[in-house]
Design a protein around this motif. Structure first.
Motif, mmCIF file in Angstrom:
data_model
loop_
_atom_site.group_PDB
_atom_site.id
_atom_site.type_symbol
_atom_site.label_atom_id
_atom_site.label_comp_id
_atom_site.label_asym_id
_atom_site.label_seq_id
_atom_site.Cartn_x
_atom_site.Cartn_y
_atom_site.Cartn_z
ATOM 1 N N GLU A 39 0.824 -1.204 0.000
ATOM 2 C CA GLU A 39 0.000 0.000 0.000
ATOM 3 C C GLU A 39 0.860 1.257 0.000
ATOM 4 O O GLU A 39 0.539 2.241 -0.651
ATOM 5 C CB GLU A 39 -0.956 -0.011 1.181
ATOM 6 N N ALA A 40 1.974 1.232 0.731
ATOM 7 C CA ALA A 40 2.879 2.379 0.751
ATOM 8 C C ALA A 40 3.506 2.588 -0.630
ATOM 9 O O ALA A 40 3.608 3.726 -1.111
ATOM 10 C CB ALA A 40 3.956 2.181 1.803
ATOM 11 N N ALA A 41 3.911 1.504 -1.271
ATOM 12 C CA ALA A 41 4.499 1.613 -2.608
ATOM 13 C C ALA A 41 3.471 2.125 -3.611
ATOM 14 O O ALA A 41 3.785 2.963 -4.471
ATOM 15 C CB ALA A 41 5.041 0.260 -3.053
ATOM 16 N N PHE A 42 2.241 1.641 -3.511
ATOM 17 C CA PHE A 42 1.186 2.102 -4.406
ATOM 18 C C PHE A 42 0.911 3.583 -4.189
ATOM 19 O O PHE A 42 0.760 4.343 -5.147
ATOM 20 C CB PHE A 42 -0.096 1.299 -4.189
ATOM 21 N N GLY A 43 0.830 4.003 -2.947
ATOM 22 C CA GLY A 43 0.596 5.415 -2.648
ATOM 23 C C GLY A 43 1.702 6.301 -3.186
ATOM 24 O O GLY A 43 1.445 7.376 -3.719
ATOM 25 N N LYS A 44 2.943 5.840 -3.053
ATOM 26 C CA LYS A 44 4.075 6.604 -3.567
ATOM 27 C C LYS A 44 4.012 6.709 -5.090
ATOM 28 O O LYS A 44 4.189 7.790 -5.660
ATOM 29 C CB LYS A 44 5.386 5.936 -3.147
ATOM 30 N N THR A 45 3.727 5.598 -5.762
ATOM 31 C CA THR A 45 3.629 5.591 -7.217
ATOM 32 C C THR A 45 2.483 6.468 -7.682
ATOM 33 O O THR A 45 2.617 7.227 -8.641
ATOM 34 C CB THR A 45 3.419 4.151 -7.730
ATOM 35 N N GLN A 46 1.363 6.388 -7.005
ATOM 36 C CA GLN A 46 0.204 7.187 -7.383
ATOM 37 C C GLN A 46 0.482 8.676 -7.203
ATOM 38 O O GLN A 46 0.142 9.486 -8.062
ATOM 39 C CB GLN A 46 -1.009 6.775 -6.564
ATOM 40 N N GLN A 48 3.405 10.158 -7.301
ATOM 41 C CA GLN A 48 4.348 10.553 -8.343
ATOM 42 C C GLN A 48 3.623 10.759 -9.667
ATOM 43 O O GLN A 48 3.899 11.711 -10.402
ATOM 44 C CB GLN A 48 5.447 9.503 -8.503
ATOM 45 N N PHE A 49 2.698 9.877 -9.982
ATOM 46 C CA PHE A 49 1.930 9.964 -11.218
ATOM 47 C C PHE A 49 1.112 11.251 -11.248
ATOM 48 O O PHE A 49 1.093 11.979 -12.250
ATOM 49 C CB PHE A 49 1.027 8.740 -11.367
ATOM 50 N N LEU A 50 0.430 11.556 -10.139
ATOM 51 C CA LEU A 50 -0.389 12.762 -10.077
ATOM 52 C C LEU A 50 0.467 14.024 -10.151
ATOM 53 O O LEU A 50 0.091 15.004 -10.798
ATOM 54 C CB LEU A 50 -1.245 12.748 -8.808
ATOM 55 N N ALA A 51 1.629 14.001 -9.508
ATOM 56 C CA ALA A 51 2.530 15.153 -9.562
ATOM 57 C C ALA A 51 3.048 15.361 -10.987
ATOM 58 O O ALA A 51 3.144 16.491 -11.471
ATOM 59 C CB ALA A 51 3.692 14.959 -8.599
ATOM 60 N N ARG A 52 3.364 14.273 -11.665
ATOM 61 C CA ARG A 52 3.851 14.355 -13.049
ATOM 62 C C ARG A 52 2.767 14.937 -13.950
ATOM 63 O O ARG A 52 3.042 15.812 -14.778
ATOM 64 C CB ARG A 52 4.254 12.971 -13.542
ATOM 65 N N ASN A 53 1.540 14.488 -13.799
ATOM 66 C CA ASN A 53 0.444 15.019 -14.613
ATOM 67 C C ASN A 53 0.216 16.498 -14.348
ATOM 68 O O ASN A 53 -0.084 17.257 -15.272
ATOM 69 C CB ASN A 53 -0.839 14.238 -14.355
ATOM 70 N N ARG A 54 0.347 16.926 -13.088
ATOM 71 C CA ARG A 54 0.176 18.338 -12.755
ATOM 72 C C ARG A 54 1.264 19.180 -13.416
ATOM 73 O O ARG A 54 0.984 20.239 -13.993
ATOM 74 C CB ARG A 54 0.204 18.536 -11.232
ATOM 75 N N ILE A 55 2.503 18.702 -13.388
ATOM 76 C CA ILE A 55 3.613 19.433 -14.001
ATOM 77 C C ILE A 55 3.423 19.526 -15.506
ATOM 78 O O ILE A 55 3.646 20.585 -16.111
ATOM 79 C CB ILE A 55 4.955 18.763 -13.648
ATOM 80 N N ILE A 56 2.998 18.431 -16.124
ATOM 81 C CA ILE A 56 2.784 18.432 -17.572
ATOM 82 C C ILE A 56 1.690 19.417 -17.953
ATOM 83 O O ILE A 56 1.824 20.164 -18.932
ATOM 84 C CB ILE A 56 2.460 17.007 -18.072
#
Length: 99
Positions: A39-46, A48-56
């Protein structure tokens, strides 16, 4: 148990309140280490994904603004080179420039 009613009343407190059964609560509190890590790994990946989409999306907005400004300035420059006077919206004026 075919044809018999099965009652789970022993899970609920006798006060009649609608709270979670204590047995189920105890099971959720004692999660395995592997599940916690997953769950911690999934939360971290999620995140990161949301932060990347915001930056894009922020970068796309900057690029669009820059392209619009470039087109506006190009239209002004081309109008000036053509000999007409240019207005701020990129269109040439109907009257000649004063020298």
């Amino acid at each position: 148990m075919k044809g018999q009613a099965f009652c789970l009343a022993f899970f609920w407190p006798e006060t009649g309140t609608a709270t979670k059964p204590s047995r189920i609560t105890a099971m959720t509190e004692t999660q395995s280490k592997a599940r916690i890590q997953a769950e911690a790994a999934f939360g971290k990946t999620q995140s990161q994904f949301l932060a990347r989409n915001r930056i894009i999306s922020e970068n796309d907005a900057v690029v669009q603004e820059r392209d619009e400004k470039t087109m506006r300035l190009r239209a002004l420059r081309m109008a000036k080179e053509a000999g007409g006077t240019a207005t701020p919206d990129g269109m040439t004026a109907a009257y000649p420039a004063k020298d």
